[in-house]
Design an enzyme around this catalytic site. Structure first.
Site, PDB file in Angstrom:
ATOM      1  N   HIS A  56       0.800  -1.228   0.000  1.00  0.00           N
ATOM      2  CA  HIS A  56       0.000   0.000   0.000  1.00  0.00           C
ATOM      3  C   HIS A  56       0.835   1.282   0.000  1.00  0.00           C
ATOM      4  CE1 HIS A  56      -3.047  -2.930   1.143  1.00  0.00           C
ATOM      5  NE2 HIS A  56      -3.981  -2.028   0.968  1.00  0.00           N
ATOM      6  N   GLY A 115      -0.818  -2.537  -5.909  1.00  0.00           N
ATOM      7  CA  GLY A 115      -1.690  -3.624  -5.484  1.00  0.00           C
ATOM      8  C   GLY A 115      -3.042  -3.089  -5.054  1.00  0.00           C
ATOM      9  N   HIS A 116      -3.047  -1.911  -4.464  1.00  0.00           N
ATOM     10  CA  HIS A 116      -4.302  -1.210  -4.155  1.00  0.00           C
ATOM     11  C   HIS A 116      -4.296   0.091  -4.938  1.00  0.00           C
ATOM     12  CE1 HIS A 116      -7.713   0.648  -2.380  1.00  0.00           C
ATOM     13  NE2 HIS A 116      -7.804  -0.177  -1.354  1.00  0.00           N
ATOM     14  N   HIS A 159     -11.641  -6.896  -5.444  1.00  0.00           N
ATOM     15  CA  HIS A 159     -11.885  -5.906  -4.401  1.00  0.00           C
ATOM     16  C   HIS A 159     -12.565  -4.684  -5.013  1.00  0.00           C
ATOM     17  CE1 HIS A 159     -10.783  -2.840  -1.359  1.00  0.00           C
ATOM     18  NE2 HIS A 159     -10.714  -3.848  -0.509  1.00  0.00           N
ATOM     19  N   GLU A 166     -13.962  -8.381   0.175  1.00  0.00           N
ATOM     20  CA  GLU A 166     -14.651  -7.094  -0.022  1.00  0.00           C
ATOM     21  C   GLU A 166     -14.876  -6.850  -1.515  1.00  0.00           C
ATOM     22  OE1 GLU A 166     -12.790  -4.700   3.796  1.00  0.00           O
ATOM     23  OE2 GLU A 166     -11.731  -4.558   1.894  1.00  0.00           O
ATOM     24  N   GLU A 196     -19.245  -2.068   0.986  1.00  0.00           N
ATOM     25  CA  GLU A 196     -18.450  -1.167   1.819  1.00  0.00           C
ATOM     26  C   GLU A 196     -18.776   0.287   1.495  1.00  0.00           C
ATOM     27  OE1 GLU A 196     -13.716  -0.076   2.472  1.00  0.00           O
ATOM     28  OE2 GLU A 196     -14.278  -1.950   1.465  1.00  0.00           O
ATOM     29  N   CYS A 241     -16.862   2.779   1.431  1.00  0.00           N
ATOM     30  CA  CYS A 241     -15.857   3.307   0.510  1.00  0.00           C
ATOM     31  C   CYS A 241     -16.149   2.929  -0.936  1.00  0.00           C
ATOM     32  CB  CYS A 241     -14.467   2.798   0.885  1.00  0.00           C
ATOM     33  SG  CYS A 241     -13.705   3.641   2.285  1.00  0.00           S
ATOM     34  N   CYS A 295     -10.861   3.294   6.962  1.00  0.00           N
ATOM     35  CA  CYS A 295     -10.874   3.999   5.677  1.00  0.00           C
ATOM     36  C   CYS A 295     -12.195   4.707   5.427  1.00  0.00           C
ATOM     37  CB  CYS A 295     -10.583   3.022   4.540  1.00  0.00           C
ATOM     38  SG  CYS A 295     -11.621   1.546   4.541  1.00  0.00           S
ATOM     39  N   CYS A 296     -13.314   4.157   5.918  1.00  0.00           N
ATOM     40  CA  CYS A 296     -14.625   4.684   5.552  1.00  0.00           C
ATOM     41  C   CYS A 296     -14.979   6.024   6.209  1.00  0.00           C
ATOM     42  CB  CYS A 296     -15.706   3.647   5.852  1.00  0.00           C
ATOM     43  SG  CYS A 296     -15.565   2.134   4.860  1.00  0.00           S
TER      44      CYS A 296
END
Length: 657
Positions: A138, A189-190, A274, A326, A342, A344, A421-422
């Site tokens: 990340h 990766g994200h 994801h 997710e 989610e 997000c 994160c949300c």
């Protein structure tokens, strides 16, 4: 008719929102959410999950001693908080809050290393493992959120310190990744940095940020697969046993769909993996497609859009049905009680839809923004702004949340999350709401969302002030004042939502035929405008019974209630327990009334339904005799407001008879 044309977005800074619905939320973010989240980031919220995010930066800056704490992406929570602060300052200047943000930015500057690297997890814990595992670590994800915050803070305040930090970090990343000799041919990766780099490019005009974003997009999914090569290099450097200790190794070592790296992006036809990673990547792809006019990339964005919104999106605008990863599941797999959806992910869908709207002006994108805004995003925050949902299911039985397959579902919102994160994501979305309302082209002013607000545009060589007054989404009438600085001909295009039938438009009291000039979801009014002209838009809002495609098997024989853009649900607080026992007769009358004392003031739907008698079953599990039935009154509330009156059952889809 409005021809396809390039739209220019109207900045959040140029829009003043005065709206009965959204002003409450924006004030809530300013007065409650931003201070509350600052407390959470500093571990000051009693009984909430610890964050340690600010302390991590203090340690990395040499201002404190200690160990890194939290998830590998903990830094991103601070960046999103700063971004929300930037948007809030644009509409509500606050010297004390700005001073706090400046002090936080100073701290980030002290934590940044000489070469531009900035990530507290690796600076504190693993300084020798920078850029060795982009699949899992990340690093570019955290960098992307920092870049987004920096652009927003610069746009709002004009201050360049955070922007300089972000540019230095982006330049460092550019020195690591790329097609040039000596660089790594890797990618995130994200995903997140792709769209962030495009924002940095737009803010600075530095072309290498566009090129780096395009590189990350083009390189994804190519063979030989970078994540495999990367793992082999780690095994050689740190020992093969080290791979087994990686947090994501067992789950994702062969699952390239998880992070959408299974195919080159131009060959992807179905949304997989994801959900947040996917829509962040799609948003970045759309930005790059718009900047480069790459038709193959444009086509890919449109294909993926159709798959997400026509096959894998909930009625609430939620996406990502599978709690395992997710993730998106497969077409039409939209379970209600195990839905992950989610917060997000719905927010990311708004980001993507906003970009698609400017790439290809069409009301269907603004329709999805509206659906997500009024349902699947704000459901993630309580009405007092002090608790949050990570997961937004469409059906809840609190006792069942103890089951292993439903333990991700919470019947009440939480004060904070270890993976937080949300909460800051929803804060930055609401604080930046102004940017989703209007756009302009050379000859046309567009109104995408019906939110009480004012702005000024430059259209057809004129300065045009637009002002909306409305009690949307509870009221169906919008008054739009159009005031150019001098009379002249241009077009005002107003969206007719996809859910609406029988819309009417009047200009200065004169009816205008909507059907004659409705194009791609917008009603275009081309005329000579003068100061004080009034457009009155009426969007009829009867209660609609919504039915799912028969391939959505869990909703067979069920109906959902929607009025205007708002999706409704039944809650135990109004209708008693065992909600699945309620059935709604096909032709039962449904009434609407606004209840100012309920849930902060909402329109509720009432009607008569049927349910079986519950008595006599205490000692009986099964019986050969059908239960007698009785008529019951039901009340449905907006989905976004559920779980604000304690734990209880909830469901969106109701049996119909």
């Amino acid at each position: 008719m409005v021809k396809s044309e390039k739209l220019t977005n109207v900045s959040y800074k140029a829009v003043q929102i005065r709206d009965p619905f959204w002003t409450k939320y924006m004030n809530l973010v300013r007065d409650e959410v931003i201070p509350y989240q600052w407390g959470a980031l500093n571990d000051r919220i009693e009984d909430a999950a610890p964050s340690h995010a600010i302390q991590n930066f203090r340690i990395a800056a040499g201002e404190a001693e200690g160990e890194f704490y939290g998830y590998i992406f903990q830094d991103s929570d601070v960046a999103k908080w700063l971004e929300a602060v930037a948007y809030s300052l644009a509409t509500s200047p606050d010297l004390e809050l700005e001073k706090l943000a400046d002090e936080t930015i100073d701290l980030l500057g002290k934590a940044q290393q000489a070469d531009g690297y900035l990530n507290t997890h690796f600076s504190i814990k693993y300084p020798d493992r920078r850029w060795v595992n982009e699949r899992d670590n990340h690093e570019t994800y955290c960098a992307g959120h920092l870049i987004e915050a920096a652009v927003a803070y610069y746009e709002t305040t004009g201050k360049i310190k955070l922007l300089d930090i972000a540019c230095k970090l982006a330049d460092h990343i550019d020195s690591i990744y790329g097609a040039e000799e000596g660089k790594q041919r890797g990618y995130p990766g994200h995903q997140e940095i792709e769209l962030a780099l495009m924002r940095l490019y737009e803010a600075t005009g530095v072309e290498r940020y566009l090129k780096l974003s395009l590189f990350f997009i083009d390189e994804r999914g190519q063979e030989p697969h970078y994540f495999k090569l990367e793992a082999e290099q780690r095994a050689e450097r740190f020992g093969r046993e080290s791979l087994l200790k990686e947090g994501y190794y067992h789950l994702y070592k062969h699952n390239y769909e998880y992070n959408q790296s299974h195919l080159p992006v131009r060959e992807q036809h179905h949304a997989v993996g994801h959900a947040v990673r996917a829509v962040y990547m799609y948003a970045g792809m759309t930005d790059v497609a718009a900047a480069t006019q790459d038709q193959t990339l444009i086509d890919s964005c449109k294909r993926l859009w159709d798959n997400v919104t026509q096959r894998q999106m909930y009625i609430t605008g939620g996406i990502g049905s599978n709690h395992d990863g997710e993730a998106f599941s497969f077409d039409y797999d939209l379970p209600n009680d195990t839905a992950y959806t989610e917060t997000c992910a719905a927010i990311g869908l708004v980001f993507w839809a906003h970009r698609m709207l400017h790439l290809d002006p069409h009301g269907k994108y603004a329709d999805v923004i509206e659906r997500a805004l009024y349902n699947g995003t704000i459901s993630g925050m309580s009405l007092d702004g002090k608790s949050f949902f990570y997961v937004n299911p469409l059906e809840v039985w609190p006792d069942a949340c103890k089951r292993p397959d439903k333990m991700h579902v919470e019947p009440v919102r939480q004060k904070w999350f270890g993976c937080a994160c949300c909460p800051p994501n929803i804060a930055r979305l609401i604080a930046s709401l102004g940017q989703y309302i209007y756009s302009q082209s050379e000859q046309t002013a567009y109104v995408h969302q019906y939110i009480g607000s004012e702005t000024k545009l430059e259209v057809a060589g004129r300065s045009v002030q637009l002002s909306q007054q409305t009690n949307y989404p509870w009221d169906e009438t919008i008054e739009l004042a159009v005031s150019p600085d001098r009379p002249g001909e241009f077009t005002v295009a107003v969206r007719i939502p996809g859910w609406c039938e029988g819309a009417s438009v009047h200009v200065n009291g004169q009816a205008v035929s909507v059907e004659a000039t409705l194009h791609k979801g917008y009603f275009a009014i081309k005329r000579e405008w003068k100061a004080g002209d009034i457009v009155r838009i009426v969007l009829p809002m009867p209660v609609e019974r919504i039915y799912a495609n028969p391939n959505v098997r869990v909703n067979a024989g069920k109906v959902a209630l929607q009025r205007g853009p708002v999706v409704y649900c039944l809650e135990q607080a109004d209708n008693g327990a065992i909600l699945p026992d309620i059935s709604l007769p096909e032709h039962a009358a449904l009434d609407v009334r606004f209840e100012p004392e309920v849930l902060g003031g909402v329109a509720v739907i009432t009607g008569e339904a049927v349910r079986g008698e519950l008595f006599g079953w205490d000692a009986t599990l099964y019986a050969a005799k059908k239960r007698s039935e009785r008529s019951v009154s039901i009340k449905a509330i907006p989905y976004f407001a559920w779980a604000n009156r304690g734990a209880g059952e909830m469901q969106v889809w109701i049996r119909e008879r």
